[in-house]
Design a protein around this motif. Structure first.
Motif, PDB file in Angstrom:
ATOM      1  N   ALA A   1       6.682  -8.122  -9.248  1.00 38.53           N
ATOM      2  CA  ALA A   1       5.460  -8.714  -9.346  1.00 38.53           C
ATOM      3  C   ALA A   1       4.635  -8.262  -8.196  1.00 38.53           C
ATOM      4  N   TYR A   2       5.313  -8.273  -6.807  1.00 42.26           N
ATOM      5  CA  TYR A   2       4.844  -7.774  -5.633  1.00 42.26           C
ATOM      6  C   TYR A   2       4.415  -6.351  -5.833  1.00 42.26           C
ATOM      7  N   VAL A   3       5.051  -5.655  -6.413  1.00 39.41           N
ATOM      8  CA  VAL A   3       4.611  -4.264  -6.526  1.00 39.41           C
ATOM      9  C   VAL A   3       3.421  -4.032  -7.326  1.00 39.41           C
ATOM     10  N   VAL A   4       3.438  -4.707  -8.434  1.00 38.93           N
ATOM     11  CA  VAL A   4       2.230  -4.750  -9.336  1.00 38.93           C
ATOM     12  C   VAL A   4       1.011  -5.108  -8.663  1.00 38.93           C
ATOM     13  N   GLU A   5       1.087  -6.198  -7.838  1.00 41.03           N
ATOM     14  CA  GLU A   5       0.107  -6.506  -7.104  1.00 41.03           C
ATOM     15  C   GLU A   5      -0.515  -5.865  -6.017  1.00 41.03           C
ATOM     16  N   HIS A   6       0.312  -5.138  -5.414  1.00 39.81           N
ATOM     17  CA  HIS A   6      -0.055  -4.400  -4.142  1.00 39.81           C
ATOM     18  C   HIS A   6      -0.165  -2.941  -4.236  1.00 39.81           C
ATOM     19  N   LEU A   7       0.148  -2.291  -5.506  1.00 38.70           N
ATOM     20  CA  LEU A   7       0.038  -1.140  -5.716  1.00 38.70           C
ATOM     21  C   LEU A   7      -1.509  -0.481  -5.897  1.00 38.70           C
ATOM     22  N   PRO A   8      -2.222  -1.340  -6.368  1.00 37.60           N
ATOM     23  CA  PRO A   8      -3.906  -0.843  -6.386  1.00 37.60           C
ATOM     24  C   PRO A   8      -4.487  -0.725  -4.955  1.00 37.60           C
ATOM     25  N   GLY A   9      -5.058   0.325  -4.734  1.00 33.03           N
ATOM     26  CA  GLY A   9      -5.677   0.693  -3.507  1.00 33.03           C
ATOM     27  C   GLY A   9      -4.777   1.529  -2.553  1.00 33.03           C
ATOM     28  N   LEU A  10      -3.694   1.876  -3.138  1.00 33.13           N
ATOM     29  CA  LEU A  10      -2.707   2.722  -2.150  1.00 33.13           C
ATOM     30  C   LEU A  10      -2.975   3.894  -2.817  1.00 33.13           C
ATOM     31  N   LYS A  11      -3.656   4.956  -2.265  1.00 28.21           N
ATOM     32  CA  LYS A  11      -3.939   6.111  -2.747  1.00 28.21           C
ATOM     33  C   LYS A  11      -2.820   7.320  -2.581  1.00 28.21           C
ATOM     34  N   THR A  12      -1.974   7.555  -1.827  1.00 31.68           N
ATOM     35  CA  THR A  12      -1.092   8.318  -1.587  1.00 31.68           C
ATOM     36  C   THR A  12       0.277   7.873  -2.391  1.00 31.68           C
ATOM     37  N   LEU A  13       1.025   9.113  -2.605  1.00 31.02           N
ATOM     38  CA  LEU A  13       2.562   8.733  -3.094  1.00 31.02           C
ATOM     39  C   LEU A  13       3.149   8.188  -1.924  1.00 31.02           C
ATOM     40  N   GLN A  14       3.229   8.605  -0.795  1.00 30.54           N
ATOM     41  CA  GLN A  14       3.740   8.163   0.366  1.00 30.54           C
ATOM     42  C   GLN A  14       3.615   6.746   0.771  1.00 30.54           C
ATOM     43  N   GLU A  15       2.290   6.297   0.583  1.00 30.77           N
ATOM     44  CA  GLU A  15       1.931   4.988   0.676  1.00 30.77           C
ATOM     45  C   GLU A  15       2.498   4.145  -0.287  1.00 30.77           C
ATOM     46  N   ARG A  16       2.538   4.563  -1.597  1.00 33.84           N
ATOM     47  CA  ARG A  16       3.034   3.670  -2.532  1.00 33.84           C
ATOM     48  C   ARG A  16       4.380   3.441  -2.628  1.00 33.84           C
ATOM     49  N   LEU A  17       5.227   4.626  -2.325  1.00 36.74           N
ATOM     50  CA  LEU A  17       6.550   4.465  -2.296  1.00 36.74           C
ATOM     51  C   LEU A  17       6.898   3.623  -0.946  1.00 36.74           C
ATOM     52  N   LYS A  18       6.359   3.806   0.061  1.00 34.60           N
ATOM     53  CA  LYS A  18       6.971   3.222   1.525  1.00 34.60           C
ATOM     54  C   LYS A  18       6.685   1.652   1.139  1.00 34.60           C
ATOM     55  N   MET A  19       5.585   1.024   0.366  1.00 33.94           N
ATOM     56  CA  MET A  19       5.342  -0.283   0.182  1.00 33.94           C
ATOM     57  C   MET A  19       6.373  -0.712  -0.855  1.00 33.94           C
ATOM     58  N   VAL A  20       6.958   0.087  -1.997  1.00 34.67           N
ATOM     59  CA  VAL A  20       7.953  -0.247  -2.698  1.00 34.67           C
ATOM     60  C   VAL A  20       9.275  -0.614  -2.052  1.00 34.67           C
ATOM     61  N   PHE A  21       9.431   0.454  -1.260  1.00 30.05           N
ATOM     62  CA  PHE A  21      11.016   0.402  -0.471  1.00 30.05           C
ATOM     63  C   PHE A  21      10.952  -0.774   0.633  1.00 30.05           C
ATOM     64  N   ARG A  22       9.976  -0.762   1.375  1.00 35.14           N
ATOM     65  CA  ARG A  22       9.898  -1.748   2.593  1.00 35.14           C
ATOM     66  C   ARG A  22       9.754  -2.947   2.044  1.00 35.14           C
ATOM     67  N   SER A  23       8.876  -3.313   0.920  1.00 35.92           N
ATOM     68  CA  SER A  23       9.074  -4.747   0.564  1.00 35.92           C
ATOM     69  C   SER A  23      10.172  -5.282   0.046  1.00 35.92           C
ATOM     70  N   LYS A  24      11.003  -4.511  -0.622  1.00 37.81           N
ATOM     71  CA  LYS A  24      12.207  -4.916  -1.117  1.00 37.81           C
ATOM     72  C   LYS A  24      13.257  -5.104   0.006  1.00 37.81           C
ATOM     73  N   VAL A  25      13.209  -4.368   1.027  1.00 38.33           N
ATOM     74  CA  VAL A  25      14.072  -5.000   2.294  1.00 38.33           C
ATOM     75  C   VAL A  25      13.604  -6.130   2.841  1.00 38.33           C
ATOM     76  N   GLU A  26      12.327  -6.374   2.726  1.00 36.86           N
ATOM     77  CA  GLU A  26      11.655  -7.614   3.460  1.00 36.86           C
ATOM     78  C   GLU A  26      12.197  -8.791   2.629  1.00 36.86           C
ATOM     79  N   LEU A  27      11.887  -8.646   1.168  1.00 39.23           N
ATOM     80  CA  LEU A  27      12.742  -9.728   0.155  1.00 39.23           C
ATOM     81  C   LEU A  27      14.096  -9.922   0.745  1.00 39.23           C
ATOM     82  N   LEU A  28      14.860  -9.187   0.928  1.00 43.22           N
ATOM     83  CA  LEU A  28      16.222  -9.290   0.877  1.00 43.22           C
ATOM     84  C   LEU A  28      16.815  -9.700   2.610  1.00 43.22           C
ATOM     85  N   GLN A  29      15.955  -9.177   3.397  1.00 43.16           N
ATOM     86  CA  GLN A  29      16.383  -9.260   4.653  1.00 43.16           C
ATOM     87  C   GLN A  29      17.070 -10.473   5.433  1.00 43.16           C
TER      88      GLN A  29
END
Length: 240
Positions: A81-109
């Motif tokens: 749900a977080y990824v779906v909400e925050h993907l729009p507006g991220l233009k580059t693949l690097q930005e999108r992948l970084k958001m996906v990976f970092r948000s999972k770590v923050e969720l489980l930290q």
């Protein structure tokens, strides 16, 4: 920080009494697991803390492992749900992948100690909670689909597009394992590992996109794909 706070599950307006009771068992159990550890917590502890009969707790969750299974599902749901909400507006693949990976770590930290207990099941491929076993195959596939959201719209060679989700899922699993051992302040080493690994991944992708290198790279990728198929390791993006 992508996710600053992970609160408790919120009750829905149409939640039934049984659903409220189940949620209370789950939230009480998770609080005890975090406070005193999974092994040290019993179903009796959970029922007493929740103020209900032991049989009631067992009715909703037949074991502590079943509660962890619900934790798997809740974590995946929140992350997706977080990824779906925050993907729009991220233009580059690097930005999108970084958001996906970092948000999972923050969720489980905050659950690093609990994750240490969970990861021990991975050593038993037949255990229903093994993160690499058949019992969690649906969740593995859901994780691949969530990661795949970051790849939508990317023009990639067919062989790369087939292998990339599996490669990113493997990197994701390695990142979570590293998180368990990361004692740096705020687990900054884990975040650095994510950034550096994704930067390297994107460099490889840029090379794979070069038409002049296709005759060299394509046979190798096909061979890797064949090895994975033979090993029945076939987590892929569904065609939608």
């Amino acid at each position: 920080m992508f996710i600053t706070e992970i609160g408790q599950e919120q009750a829905g307006p149409d939640e039934t009494k049984a659903e409220r009771t189940r949620r209370k068992v789950y939230e009480t159990a998770m609080a005890l697991f975090r406070e005193q550890g999974f092994d040290q917590t019993t179903m009796r502890d959970i029922s007493q803390q929740a103020g209900m009969a032991l049989g009631t707790a067992y009715y909703h969750f037949p074991s502590k492992e079943a509660i962890i299974g619900a934790y798997y599902e809740a974590t995946q749901y929140r992350h997706h749900a977080y990824v779906v909400e925050h993907l729009p507006g991220l233009k580059t693949l690097q930005e999108r992948l970084k958001m996906v990976f970092r948000s999972k770590v923050e969720l489980l930290q905050r659950d690093r100690l609990l994750l240490g207990t969970i990861f021990r099941y991975t050593g038993d491929p037949k255990h229903p909670l093994s993160l690499l076993g058949e019992g969690t195959r649906d969740l593995q596939q859901q994780t691949v689909e969530t990661i795949g959201l970051a790849l939508k719209g990317e023009r990639l060679p067919r062989e790369v597009a087939e292998l990339l989700p599996m490669a990113l899922w493997s990197l994701h699993m390695g990142t979570l394992l590293y998180l368990l051992y990361d004692e740096s302040d705020g687990q900054q080493r884990t975040y650095a590992l994510i950034d550096q690994s994704l930067a390297l991944t994107l460099q490889v992708l840029n090379v794979a996109r070069q038409p002049l290198l296709s005759p060299v790279i394509t046979p190798i990728l096909r061979q890797v794909s064949g090895i994975l198929d033979a090993a029945q390791i076939n987590l892929t993006l569904s065609e939608k």
